[in-house]
Design a protein around this motif. Structure first.
Motif, PDB file in Angstrom:
ATOM      1  N   ASN A  90     -21.621  -7.530   2.906  1.00 33.21           N
ATOM      2  CA  ASN A  90     -21.576  -7.240   1.478  1.00 33.21           C
ATOM      3  C   ASN A  90     -22.325  -5.941   1.191  1.00 33.21           C
ATOM      4  OD1 ASN A  90     -20.940  -8.018  -1.281  1.00 33.21           O
ATOM      5  ND2 ASN A  90     -23.123  -8.442  -1.531  1.00 33.21           N
ATOM      6  N   PHE A  91     -21.590  -4.865   0.981  1.00 32.29           N
ATOM      7  CA  PHE A  91     -22.170  -3.542   0.734  1.00 32.29           C
ATOM      8  C   PHE A  91     -23.177  -3.158   1.827  1.00 32.29           C
ATOM      9  CE2 PHE A  91     -21.032  -5.015  -3.596  1.00 32.29           C
ATOM     10  CZ  PHE A  91     -20.185  -3.976  -3.964  1.00 32.29           C
ATOM     11  N   ALA A  92     -22.849  -3.468   3.069  1.00 30.95           N
ATOM     12  CA  ALA A  92     -23.805  -3.240   4.152  1.00 30.95           C
ATOM     13  C   ALA A  92     -23.235  -2.418   5.303  1.00 30.95           C
ATOM     14  CB  ALA A  92     -24.316  -4.583   4.684  1.00 30.95           C
ATOM     15  N   LEU A  93     -22.022  -1.906   5.164  1.00 34.43           N
ATOM     16  CA  LEU A  93     -21.427  -1.083   6.222  1.00 34.43           C
ATOM     17  C   LEU A  93     -21.487   0.370   5.775  1.00 34.43           C
ATOM     18  CD1 LEU A  93     -18.385  -3.343   7.157  1.00 34.43           C
ATOM     19  CD2 LEU A  93     -20.585  -3.141   8.323  1.00 34.43           C
ATOM     20  N   LEU A  94     -22.595   1.011   6.079  1.00 33.79           N
ATOM     21  CA  LEU A  94     -22.895   2.326   5.511  1.00 33.79           C
ATOM     22  C   LEU A  94     -22.790   3.466   6.515  1.00 33.79           C
ATOM     23  CD1 LEU A  94     -26.048   1.271   3.441  1.00 33.79           C
ATOM     24  CD2 LEU A  94     -23.673   1.409   2.667  1.00 33.79           C
ATOM     25  N   GLY A  95     -22.762   3.145   7.805  1.00 34.76           N
ATOM     26  CA  GLY A  95     -22.768   4.190   8.823  1.00 34.76           C
ATOM     27  C   GLY A  95     -21.379   4.607   9.272  1.00 34.76           C
ATOM     28  N   GLU A  96     -21.337   5.398  10.321  1.00 36.47           N
ATOM     29  CA  GLU A  96     -20.066   5.898  10.851  1.00 36.47           C
ATOM     30  C   GLU A  96     -19.733   5.176  12.158  1.00 36.47           C
ATOM     31  OE1 GLU A  96     -17.838  10.079  12.133  1.00 36.47           O
ATOM     32  OE2 GLU A  96     -19.997  10.069  11.783  1.00 36.47           O
ATOM     33  N   GLN A  97     -20.234   5.662  13.266  1.00 36.63           N
ATOM     34  CA  GLN A  97     -19.905   5.086  14.569  1.00 36.63           C
ATOM     35  C   GLN A  97     -20.336   3.641  14.679  1.00 36.63           C
ATOM     36  OE1 GLN A  97     -18.099   6.747  16.969  1.00 36.63           O
ATOM     37  NE2 GLN A  97     -17.988   4.731  17.947  1.00 36.63           N
ATOM     38  N   SER A  98     -21.514   3.323  14.131  1.00 42.12           N
ATOM     39  CA  SER A  98     -22.019   1.947  14.234  1.00 42.12           C
ATOM     40  C   SER A  98     -21.077   0.956  13.569  1.00 42.12           C
ATOM     41  CB  SER A  98     -23.414   1.848  13.609  1.00 42.12           C
ATOM     42  OG  SER A  98     -23.372   2.180  12.229  1.00 42.12           O
ATOM     43  N   VAL A  99     -20.445   1.366  12.488  1.00 39.00           N
ATOM     44  CA  VAL A  99     -19.534   0.472  11.763  1.00 39.00           C
ATOM     45  C   VAL A  99     -18.257   0.243  12.562  1.00 39.00           C
ATOM     46  CG1 VAL A  99     -18.102   0.237   9.697  1.00 39.00           C
ATOM     47  CG2 VAL A  99     -20.485   1.011   9.499  1.00 39.00           C
ATOM     48  N   GLY A 100     -17.690   1.311  13.100  1.00 42.71           N
ATOM     49  CA  GLY A 100     -16.498   1.158  13.926  1.00 42.71           C
ATOM     50  C   GLY A 100     -16.747   0.264  15.121  1.00 42.71           C
ATOM     51  N   ASP A 101     -17.903   0.433  15.752  1.00 46.77           N
ATOM     52  CA  ASP A 101     -18.233  -0.365  16.934  1.00 46.77           C
ATOM     53  C   ASP A 101     -18.419  -1.835  16.583  1.00 46.77           C
ATOM     54  OD1 ASP A 101     -18.133   1.920  18.460  1.00 46.77           O
ATOM     55  OD2 ASP A 101     -20.311   2.203  18.536  1.00 46.77           O
ATOM     56  N   VAL A 102     -19.157  -2.114  15.501  1.00 43.38           N
ATOM     57  CA  VAL A 102     -19.418  -3.510  15.162  1.00 43.38           C
ATOM     58  C   VAL A 102     -18.143  -4.204  14.683  1.00 43.38           C
ATOM     59  CG1 VAL A 102     -20.075  -3.356  12.696  1.00 43.38           C
ATOM     60  CG2 VAL A 102     -21.225  -4.996  14.206  1.00 43.38           C
ATOM     61  N   PHE A 103     -17.246  -3.480  14.043  1.00 45.33           N
ATOM     62  CA  PHE A 103     -15.972  -4.059  13.634  1.00 45.33           C
ATOM     63  C   PHE A 103     -15.197  -4.566  14.841  1.00 45.33           C
ATOM     64  CE2 PHE A 103     -15.461  -3.418   9.145  1.00 45.33           C
ATOM     65  CZ  PHE A 103     -14.296  -4.075   8.823  1.00 45.33           C
ATOM     66  N   ARG A 104     -15.186  -3.780  15.912  1.00 44.44           N
ATOM     67  CA  ARG A 104     -14.441  -4.186  17.109  1.00 44.44           C
ATOM     68  C   ARG A 104     -15.072  -5.400  17.790  1.00 44.44           C
ATOM     69  NH1 ARG A 104     -13.610   1.392  17.038  1.00 44.44           N
ATOM     70  NH2 ARG A 104     -15.556   1.839  18.155  1.00 44.44           N
ATOM     71  N   ALA A 105     -16.344  -5.666  17.470  1.00 46.31           N
ATOM     72  CA  ALA A 105     -17.017  -6.835  18.042  1.00 46.31           C
ATOM     73  C   ALA A 105     -16.793  -8.102  17.232  1.00 46.31           C
ATOM     74  CB  ALA A 105     -18.517  -6.556  18.150  1.00 46.31           C
ATOM     75  N   VAL A 106     -16.305  -7.968  16.006  1.00 45.49           N
ATOM     76  CA  VAL A 106     -16.187  -9.123  15.105  1.00 45.49           C
ATOM     77  C   VAL A 106     -15.265 -10.220  15.640  1.00 45.49           C
ATOM     78  CG1 VAL A 106     -15.280  -9.855  12.857  1.00 45.49           C
ATOM     79  CG2 VAL A 106     -16.914  -7.966  13.000  1.00 45.49           C
ATOM     80  N   PRO A 107     -14.078  -9.913  16.198  1.00 44.10           N
ATOM     81  CA  PRO A 107     -13.216 -11.009  16.659  1.00 44.10           C
ATOM     82  C   PRO A 107     -13.900 -11.965  17.633  1.00 44.10           C
ATOM     83  CG  PRO A 107     -11.957  -8.982  16.576  1.00 44.10           C
ATOM     84  CD  PRO A 107     -13.393  -8.605  16.318  1.00 44.10           C
TER      85      PRO A 107
END
Length: 227
Positions: A119-136
């Protein structure tokens, strides 16, 4: 505007400095859009999935985790800012741990959840892309990833409508806030692509409207594992 490559670290540094001010603002209901629109929007989105367990990713001082734990959901809140985690643990209920997105991306969280929410906590660049790929890997069967963020149309301001780092601001907040964090702006197309790149099927996009301005207060995405 081009900022230096340490911008993700600058985000963390800023939130560490502002942990106390942020906790006060949230708990005293000082942020109008949250009070009128976005808090309930994220609660409704999570409850629509009927979860028994939830990971609050970037939980801050823990308000969302507390709200949903009180509704019988087993909640783990994580945040990279220890000062915020300490405040969340003191307020309870729910479990709270200091953990970075990089740690999640590296597989250091082995649990699975019915819902992963940010909730309004994805503020970075590379870190966000990386953590998204870890979500599944964090989701149970039929699990969902729910993200609420600044609506790209409203957040773009006078800048060109394209991805890029933006200078932060505490406009509208009191003088207790200092050193605003930079943040990485994404277009609507780019947010959708984050879900696709993580093999998450975007099943719903909500645009909660601010009752006073008549404009979108946020963009809220719900993604699910492929059938």
């Amino acid at each position: 505007m081009v900022l230096d490559p340490l911008s993700d670290q600058k985000i963390i540094d800023s939130w560490r400095k502002n942990a106390e001010a942020w906790t006060t603002a949230v708990r005293q209901g000082q942020i109008e859009s949250r009070k009128l629109v976005t808090n309930q929007a994220i609660i409704d989105a999570v409850l629509s999935r009927l979860p028994m367990s939830m990971l609050d990713m970037g939980c801050g001082e823990g308000w969302l985790a507390r709200e949903l734990a009180a509704k019988g959901i087993e909640v783990l809140g994580i945040d990279v800012v220890p000062e915020l985690i300490e405040r969340a643990q003191a307020a309870g209920p729910g479990r709270f741990e200091a953990l970075s997105y990089e740690a999640i991306s590296a597989g250091q969280l082995s649990e699975r959840f019915d819902v992963v929410v940010s909730n309004f906590a994805l503020l970075g660049e590379q870190s966000v892309g990386d953590v998204f790929r870890a979500v599944p890997a964090l989701l149970n069967t039929r699990g969902a990833c729910i993200v609420q963020t600044i609506h790209p149309i409203m957040g773009c301001g006078e800048h060109r409508y394209e991805d890029g780092w933006r200078v932060g601001s505490w406009d509208g907040f009191n003088s207790n806030f200092v050193d605003p964090a930079p943040w990485y702006f994404r277009t609507l197309e780019s947010w959708v692509k984050l879900f696709a790149d993580a093999d998450l099927r975007l099943v719903e996009l909500r645009e909660p409207v601010h009752p006073r301005t008549g404009k979108p207060a946020s963009a809220l995405f719900i993604g699910a594992l492929p059938d």
